[in-house]
Write an enzyme that holds these catalytic residues in place. Structure first.
Site, mmCIF file in Angstrom:
data_model
loop_
_atom_site.group_PDB
_atom_site.id
_atom_site.type_symbol
_atom_site.label_atom_id
_atom_site.label_comp_id
_atom_site.label_asym_id
_atom_site.label_seq_id
_atom_site.Cartn_x
_atom_site.Cartn_y
_atom_site.Cartn_z
ATOM 1 N N LYS A 1 0.806 -1.338 0.084
ATOM 2 C CA LYS A 1 0.040 0.055 -0.015
ATOM 3 C C LYS A 1 0.969 1.139 -0.346
ATOM 4 O O LYS A 1 0.595 2.157 -0.752
ATOM 5 C CB LYS A 1 -0.782 0.057 1.308
ATOM 6 C CG LYS A 1 -1.854 1.158 1.304
ATOM 7 C CD LYS A 1 -2.757 1.166 2.514
ATOM 8 C CE LYS A 1 -3.859 1.996 2.498
ATOM 9 N NZ LYS A 1 -5.165 1.513 2.183
ATOM 10 N N MET B 1 -13.185 4.041 -2.747
ATOM 11 C CA MET B 1 -13.612 2.928 -1.790
ATOM 12 C C MET B 1 -12.377 2.494 -1.251
ATOM 13 O O MET B 1 -12.196 1.022 -1.249
ATOM 14 C CB MET B 1 -14.326 1.983 -2.581
ATOM 15 C CG MET B 1 -15.667 2.906 -3.175
ATOM 16 S SD MET B 1 -16.703 3.983 -2.075
ATOM 17 C CE MET B 1 -17.651 2.709 -1.239
ATOM 18 N N ARG B 2 -11.579 3.037 -0.761
ATOM 19 C CA ARG B 2 -10.295 2.732 -0.052
ATOM 20 C C ARG B 2 -9.631 3.250 1.048
ATOM 21 O O ARG B 2 -9.943 4.578 0.866
ATOM 22 C CB ARG B 2 -9.225 2.553 -1.262
ATOM 23 C CG ARG B 2 -7.947 1.961 -1.022
ATOM 24 C CD ARG B 2 -7.383 1.706 -2.415
ATOM 25 N NE ARG B 2 -7.799 0.799 -3.267
ATOM 26 C CZ ARG B 2 -7.639 -0.436 -3.317
ATOM 27 N NH1 ARG B 2 -6.999 -0.862 -2.208
ATOM 28 N NH2 ARG B 2 -8.266 -1.261 -4.306
ATOM 29 N N LEU B 3 -9.493 2.941 2.232
ATOM 30 C CA LEU B 3 -8.858 3.504 3.304
ATOM 31 C C LEU B 3 -7.462 4.185 2.741
ATOM 32 O O LEU B 3 -6.685 3.976 2.003
ATOM 33 C CB LEU B 3 -8.269 2.685 4.501
ATOM 34 C CG LEU B 3 -9.645 2.245 5.475
ATOM 35 C CD1 LEU B 3 -9.030 1.401 6.188
ATOM 36 C CD2 LEU B 3 -10.348 3.649 6.013
ATOM 37 N N ILE B 4 -7.344 5.579 3.336
ATOM 38 C CA ILE B 4 -6.197 6.301 3.058
ATOM 39 C C ILE B 4 -5.161 5.971 3.932
ATOM 40 O O ILE B 4 -5.478 5.877 5.243
ATOM 41 C CB ILE B 4 -6.393 7.967 3.230
ATOM 42 C CG1 ILE B 4 -7.419 8.356 2.157
ATOM 43 C CG2 ILE B 4 -5.081 8.577 3.154
ATOM 44 C CD1 ILE B 4 -7.123 8.188 0.610
ATOM 45 N N ASN C 1 -13.427 13.782 2.608
ATOM 46 C CA ASN C 1 -14.255 13.142 1.976
ATOM 47 C C ASN C 1 -15.775 13.478 2.308
ATOM 48 O O ASN C 1 -16.217 14.120 3.091
ATOM 49 C CB ASN C 1 -14.021 11.688 2.807
ATOM 50 C CG ASN C 1 -14.678 10.548 2.311
ATOM 51 O OD1 ASN C 1 -14.902 10.255 1.044
ATOM 52 N ND2 ASN C 1 -15.460 9.698 3.182
ATOM 53 N N HIS D 1 -19.485 11.432 2.247
ATOM 54 C CA HIS D 1 -20.261 9.805 2.833
ATOM 55 C C HIS D 1 -21.527 10.135 2.860
ATOM 56 O O HIS D 1 -22.168 10.980 3.434
ATOM 57 C CB HIS D 1 -19.423 9.502 4.237
ATOM 58 C CG HIS D 1 -19.913 8.322 4.413
ATOM 59 N ND1 HIS D 1 -19.350 7.054 3.981
ATOM 60 C CD2 HIS D 1 -20.874 7.868 5.325
ATOM 61 C CE1 HIS D 1 -20.007 5.907 4.351
ATOM 62 N NE2 HIS D 1 -20.929 6.239 5.119
ATOM 63 N N SER E 1 -22.573 13.509 4.895
ATOM 64 C CA SER E 1 -21.688 14.174 5.891
ATOM 65 C C SER E 1 -20.276 14.497 4.841
ATOM 66 O O SER E 1 -20.089 13.790 3.805
ATOM 67 C CB SER E 1 -21.204 13.236 6.865
ATOM 68 O OG SER E 1 -22.208 12.852 7.417
HETATM 69 C C1 GAR Z 1 -21.192 8.699 -3.296
HETATM 70 O O1 GAR Z 1 -22.429 8.645 -2.918
HETATM 71 C C2 GAR Z 1 -20.056 8.979 -1.959
HETATM 72 O O2 GAR Z 1 -20.891 9.560 -0.959
HETATM 73 C C3 GAR Z 1 -19.948 7.398 -1.724
HETATM 74 O O3 GAR Z 1 -19.907 6.741 -2.920
HETATM 75 C C4 GAR Z 1 -20.644 7.383 -4.094
HETATM 76 C C5 GAR Z 1 -19.784 7.889 -5.217
HETATM 77 O O4 GAR Z 1 -20.590 8.372 -6.281
HETATM 78 N N1 GAR Z 1 -18.894 7.265 -0.964
HETATM 79 C C6 GAR Z 1 -18.632 6.463 0.006
HETATM 80 O O5 GAR Z 1 -19.394 5.524 0.276
HETATM 81 C C7 GAR Z 1 -17.395 6.568 0.701
HETATM 82 N N2 GAR Z 1 -17.430 5.801 1.710
HETATM 83 P P1 GAR Z 1 -19.982 8.928 -7.552
HETATM 84 O O6 GAR Z 1 -18.894 7.975 -7.947
HETATM 85 O O7 GAR Z 1 -21.081 9.233 -8.629
HETATM 86 O O8 GAR Z 1 -19.459 10.250 -7.097
#
Ligand code: GAR
Length: 187
Positions: free
Chosen positions: A65, A90-93, A107, A109, A136
């Site tokens: 990583k 979709m990955r931990l920093i 971020n 969420h 958030s």
């Molecule tokens: C968004 O709803 C974002 O909030 C979420 O992924 C989606 C991406 O949509 N993020 C997470 O769940 C982070 N834990 P997009 O690719 O159309 O922007």
């Protein structure tokens, strides 16, 4: 104008909304790079369509990583990126990025944190039967969706209808993210 990179793993609708806000003069900043861990993700196409450089590299082609993140940091420094905006990354920093960009990673969420962190927050909220959920925007730390909160907006769940609820959430995300970044970067 602050230079930022967007990190995304999927469709990139939030990247698009932020890019459009910059283009319309609603967000005074410069989108200089899209980073993705999923070279086939639609966000790559979106970036190409608007002429933003992309860095599409698979973590699995690196020995660790740390090595993967070092490659990203190298590019970020080359382009003099000041802020990292996660939008469906979709990955931990890890520590390499956290140490290179302390308090400079944001971020979004799709829940009212600290409820429903992690993957499929909308599905988790629906399964729990909550009547109100939300969005958030927060600073990123080493945890999963745990850093200090910058902004939140509540959204009523459309009873039993995931699709409609999701539409509401995305509409709020696209508005709240750029407004929050504009506030953060203009102070
Ligand atoms: C968004 O709803 C974002 O909030 C979420 O992924 C989606 C991406 O949509 N993020 C997470 O769940 C982070 N834990 P997009 O690719 O159309 O922007």
């Amino acid at each position: 104008k602050p230079k930022f990179a967007v990190f995304a793993s999927g469709s990139g609708s939030n990247f698009q909304a932020i890019y459009d806000a910059v283009n319309d003069g609603k967000l005074e900043a410069q989108a200089v790079l899209v980073v993705t861990d999923k070279p086939g993700a639609f966000v790559v196409e979106r970036a190409k369509n608007v002429g933003v450089e992309t860095l599409a590299i698979k973590p699995s082609s690196f020995s660790s990583k740390e090595a993967y993140e070092q490659e990203i940091v190298k590019k970020l420094k080359e382009l003099e990126v000041e802020w990292i905006v996660l939008a469906g990354y979709m990955r931990l920093i890890g520590n390499v990025l956290l140490e290179a960009y302390p308090n400079r990673i944001i971020n979004i969420h799709p829940s009212l944190l600290p409820s429903f962190p992690g993957k499929d927050a909308i599905g988790q909220a629906m399964a729990h039967g909550v009547k109100v959920t939300g969005v958030s925007v927060h600073y990123v730390d080493a945890g999963m969706d745990t850093g200090p909160i910058l902004a939140q907006q509540a959204i009523e769940v459309v009873d039993g209808d995931r699709e409609k609820t999701e539409e509401r959430i995305h509409a709020v995300e696209h508005d709240l993210y750029m407004k929050t970044l504009q506030k953060l970067w203009s102070r």
